[in-house]
Design a protein around this motif. Structure first.
Motif, short mmCIF file in Angstrom:
data_model
loop_
_atom_site.label_atom_id
_atom_site.label_comp_id
_atom_site.label_asym_id
_atom_site.label_seq_id
_atom_site.Cartn_x
_atom_site.Cartn_y
_atom_site.Cartn_z
N ARG A 33 0.83 -1.20 0.00
CA ARG A 33 0.00 0.00 0.00
C ARG A 33 0.87 1.25 0.00
O ARG A 33 1.94 1.28 0.59
N VAL A 34 0.38 2.28 -0.66
CA VAL A 34 1.08 3.55 -0.73
C VAL A 34 0.12 4.63 -0.22
O VAL A 34 -0.98 4.78 -0.75
N ALA A 35 0.53 5.35 0.80
CA ALA A 35 -0.33 6.39 1.35
C ALA A 35 -0.31 7.64 0.48
O ALA A 35 -1.31 8.31 0.32
N VAL A 36 0.85 7.95 -0.06
CA VAL A 36 1.00 9.12 -0.92
C VAL A 36 1.78 8.68 -2.16
O VAL A 36 2.87 8.12 -2.03
N ARG A 37 1.23 8.92 -3.29
CA ARG A 37 1.90 8.52 -4.53
C ARG A 37 3.14 9.38 -4.78
O ARG A 37 3.18 10.56 -4.47
N GLN A 38 4.16 8.76 -5.33
CA GLN A 38 5.42 9.45 -5.60
C GLN A 38 5.21 10.64 -6.53
O GLN A 38 5.86 11.68 -6.38
N ASP A 42 6.63 14.36 -5.85
CA ASP A 42 7.52 15.04 -6.80
C ASP A 42 6.98 16.42 -7.16
O ASP A 42 7.75 17.36 -7.35
N ARG A 43 5.67 16.54 -7.24
CA ARG A 43 5.06 17.81 -7.59
C ARG A 43 4.96 18.74 -6.37
O ARG A 43 5.17 19.94 -6.47
N ALA A 44 4.66 18.18 -5.20
CA ALA A 44 4.39 19.00 -4.01
C ALA A 44 5.65 19.49 -3.31
O ALA A 44 5.69 20.63 -2.84
N ILE A 45 6.67 18.68 -3.22
CA ILE A 45 7.86 19.04 -2.45
C ILE A 45 8.56 20.29 -3.00
O ILE A 45 8.91 21.17 -2.24
N PRO A 46 8.77 20.42 -4.30
CA PRO A 46 9.45 21.63 -4.77
C PRO A 46 8.68 22.92 -4.44
O PRO A 46 9.27 23.98 -4.36
N ASN A 47 7.39 22.81 -4.22
CA ASN A 47 6.58 23.99 -3.91
C ASN A 47 6.29 24.14 -2.43
O ASN A 47 5.53 25.00 -2.03
N SER A 48 6.89 23.31 -1.61
CA SER A 48 6.60 23.34 -0.18
C SER A 48 7.42 24.40 0.53
O SER A 48 8.34 25.00 -0.02
N TRP A 49 7.11 24.62 1.79
CA TRP A 49 7.83 25.60 2.61
C TRP A 49 9.30 25.20 2.76
O TRP A 49 10.15 26.04 2.93
#
Length: 55
Positions: A33-38, A42-49
């Motif tokens: 099982r994967v809680a958060v898809r890679q 990949d899309r969210a981390i570069p835009n994170s705080w």
């Protein structure tokens, strides 16, 4: 008492051993099982705080 001391006193005794044992059992369970898809990460981390420049 300061934060950590209060937690240590409130959770004294075998509580920490029980927690460690339970976490070891949970960690040993094999799952696909994967809680958060890679792709999301990949899309969210570069835009994170975390990626913003610090002052």
């Amino acid at each position: 008492m300061v934060g950590g001391d209060l937690v240590q006193e409130a959770c004294a005794g075998s509580w920490w051993e029980d927690l460690a044992g339970t976490l070891a059992k949970v960690a040993a369970v094999d799952t696909d099982r994967v809680a958060v898809r890679q792709q999301y990460m990949d899309r969210a981390i570069p835009n994170s705080w975390a990626s913003r420049p610090r002052p």
